[in-house]
Design an enzyme around this catalytic site. Structure first.
Site, mmCIF file in Angstrom:
data_model
loop_
_atom_site.group_PDB
_atom_site.id
_atom_site.type_symbol
_atom_site.label_atom_id
_atom_site.label_comp_id
_atom_site.label_asym_id
_atom_site.label_seq_id
_atom_site.Cartn_x
_atom_site.Cartn_y
_atom_site.Cartn_z
ATOM 1 N N ARG A 1 -28.628 40.816 -24.369
ATOM 2 C CA ARG A 1 -28.451 39.617 -23.562
ATOM 3 C C ARG A 1 -27.734 39.985 -22.278
ATOM 4 O O ARG A 1 -27.012 40.975 -22.217
ATOM 5 C CB ARG A 1 -27.670 38.524 -24.318
ATOM 6 N N GLU B 1 -20.364 30.465 -22.270
ATOM 7 C CA GLU B 1 -19.257 31.130 -21.555
ATOM 8 C C GLU B 1 -19.618 31.438 -20.095
ATOM 9 O O GLU B 1 -18.762 31.462 -19.224
ATOM 10 C CB GLU B 1 -18.876 32.412 -22.281
ATOM 11 N N ARG C 1 -26.841 32.526 -20.528
ATOM 12 C CA ARG C 1 -26.965 33.750 -21.314
ATOM 13 C C ARG C 1 -28.448 33.889 -21.641
ATOM 14 O O ARG C 1 -29.003 32.994 -22.305
ATOM 15 C CB ARG C 1 -26.118 33.693 -22.593
ATOM 16 N N CYS D 1 -15.841 36.233 -17.896
ATOM 17 C CA CYS D 1 -14.908 37.196 -18.472
ATOM 18 C C CYS D 1 -15.075 38.553 -17.791
ATOM 19 O O CYS D 1 -16.203 39.044 -17.661
ATOM 20 C CB CYS D 1 -15.164 37.345 -19.964
ATOM 21 N N THR E 1 -14.743 41.330 -18.959
ATOM 22 C CA THR E 1 -15.369 42.323 -19.851
ATOM 23 C C THR E 1 -16.880 42.359 -19.664
ATOM 24 O O THR E 1 -17.524 43.316 -20.071
ATOM 25 C CB THR E 1 -15.089 42.003 -21.337
ATOM 26 N N ARG F 1 -24.927 42.770 -22.970
ATOM 27 C CA ARG F 1 -24.478 43.175 -24.296
ATOM 28 C C ARG F 1 -25.720 43.486 -25.105
ATOM 29 O O ARG F 1 -26.537 42.615 -25.355
ATOM 30 C CB ARG F 1 -23.653 42.093 -24.985
ATOM 31 N N ARG G 1 -18.290 44.620 -34.421
ATOM 32 C CA ARG G 1 -17.925 43.258 -34.791
ATOM 33 C C ARG G 1 -18.528 42.965 -36.154
ATOM 34 O O ARG G 1 -19.445 43.655 -36.598
ATOM 35 C CB ARG G 1 -18.537 42.225 -33.829
ATOM 36 N N GLU H 1 -18.543 37.493 -32.679
ATOM 37 C CA GLU H 1 -17.200 37.836 -32.236
ATOM 38 C C GLU H 1 -16.165 37.237 -33.187
ATOM 39 O O GLU H 1 -16.306 36.112 -33.633
ATOM 40 C CB GLU H 1 -16.987 37.280 -30.829
#
Ligand code: DAR
Length: 358
Positions: free
Chosen positions: A114, A222, A226, A269, A271, A278, A310, A315
């Site tokens: 994603r 988020e 996505r 984020c 990250t 990801r 994970r 998460e």
């Protein structure tokens, strides 16, 4: 800032607390101090945070670079002397990268890749008003009305906005959540709730899913979007190609994404900056997770290959039955899309070899 000093002492992994500098903070004018406190609120309220900050506007990364850049460098393992610059390369889509080459039995693996994307014209999710969330969803629904007729990516949009003409009923929503297709009630995540990203739930949220159910777009999670491809199998190159082609199709239907030369795709984020990709897969590692009871040994081993581990439930979840875990390359910034997929392939080969050694 006694609270930050206490977090720094108790939670050395909280990068915000580690790099927060009181003199820098006091050097800011009142409005900027207010903005910065909102950006780091999640890390203050959740001391166990890894990063501990979420951007509210794409300008935040430059406006607050003295704090955010060292955090970003540490997380993405970019040394101070190396310039931060994101390049993009999806060329793997043309070559072979198949888990079955590691082990013919790895032919039914749950794979998912994603990317996060945010429109440059709107604030990031943490700072959106309810009206902006509904305005954004309406813009995406208009795009989906075109995408739904595409031969390769045709599908349907399901809205969580109460009263939407595309509303999904609760039973169907729960089924999609159980199938790991749809995101859960965001208010259950204390990190994004503290950041303001879950505000106005569930208004302006939804999911587009292709008829083949292997291409999905989350709206209003988020990040604004996505975009993901998910399949059972072993062909990582084909999965990346599916995502790439779907992303290119979508880009032709909506306004420009927030992007910078240094940080690549701008995300909520830090990250996720850069590729905002990801790439992950589920692997049964009963030996490396002590039968699923402890992710620690698998995490320690995987980190040596640049991979995060994970639980299979996403998460902050534990290992699934038989030690089923989700593994993915940690860094997203300073690596290309191709390099991330290749890191996933090589890391999987190494973990699989250790799991089945002796
Ligand atoms: N929990 C936040 C974010 C970590 C990365 N995961 C995201 N972005 N979903 C933290 O700072 O630990």
């Amino acid at each position: 800032m006694a609270q930050i000093r206490a977090i720094r002492a108790a939670q050395p992994g909280n990068l915000m607390a580690r790099y927060f500098d009181e003199d820098y903070f006091n050097s800011l004018d009142e409005p900027k101090r207010g903005r910065l406190l909102e950006i780091i609120r999640s890390g203050l309220e959740n001391p166990d945070s890894q990063m501990g900050a979420y951007a509210h506007n794409d300008s935040d990364y430059e406006d607050f670079a003295p704090l955010l850049e060292p955090m970003i460098r540490e997380y993405h393992n970019i040394p101070r002397e190396q310039e931060i610059e994101q390049k993009h390369d999806w060329s793997l889509t043309a070559s072979r990268c198949n888990l079955e080459d590691i082990d013919p039995g790895l032919n039914g693996v749950s794979m998912r890749v994603r990317v996060g994307r945010n429109l440059a014209a709107l604030p990031l999710p943490a700072a959106m008003t309810k009206a902006q969330r509904l305005e954004f969803e309406a813009l995406m629904i208009e795009a989906f009305m075109t995408l739904q007729d595409d031969p390769q990516f045709g599908g349907q949009y399901f809205s969580l906005t109460p009263g939407s003409s595309h509303a999904i009923d609760d039973a169907a929503y729960q089924r999609r959540v159980q199938a790991h297709q749809m995101f859960k009630d965001m208010r259950g995540d204390p990190y994004i709730t503290a950041a303001g990203i879950a505000a106005d739930w569930p208004f302006g949220r939804g999911m587009y899913v292709s008829n083949s159910e292997d291409f999905l777009i989350w709206v209003g999670e988020e990040d604004h979007l996505r975009i993901m491809a998910m399949r059972e199998g072993g062909d990582l190159a084909a999965l990346l190609a599916r995502l790439h082609d779907g992303l290119e199709q979508l880009k032709g239907l909506i306004p420009a994404f927030a992007h910078s030369r240094r940080y690549g795709n701008i995300t909520s984020c830090p990250t996720n900056l850069g590729t905002a990709m990801r790439a992950s897969l589920h692997l049964s590692l009963p030996r490396l997770t002590e039968g699923g009871k402890d992710l620690g040994p698998a995490r320690k081993t995987a980190s040596g290959f640049g991979l995060s581990v994970r639980g299979a439930g996403g998460e902050h979840s534990d290992a699934g039955h038989g030690g089923l875990v989700d593994i993915s390359p940690r860094a997203r910034l300073g690596k290309t899309e191709t390099a991330i997929i290749q890191r996933l392939y090589e890391g999987t080969a190494a973990l699989w070899s250790l799991e089945n050694a002796g």
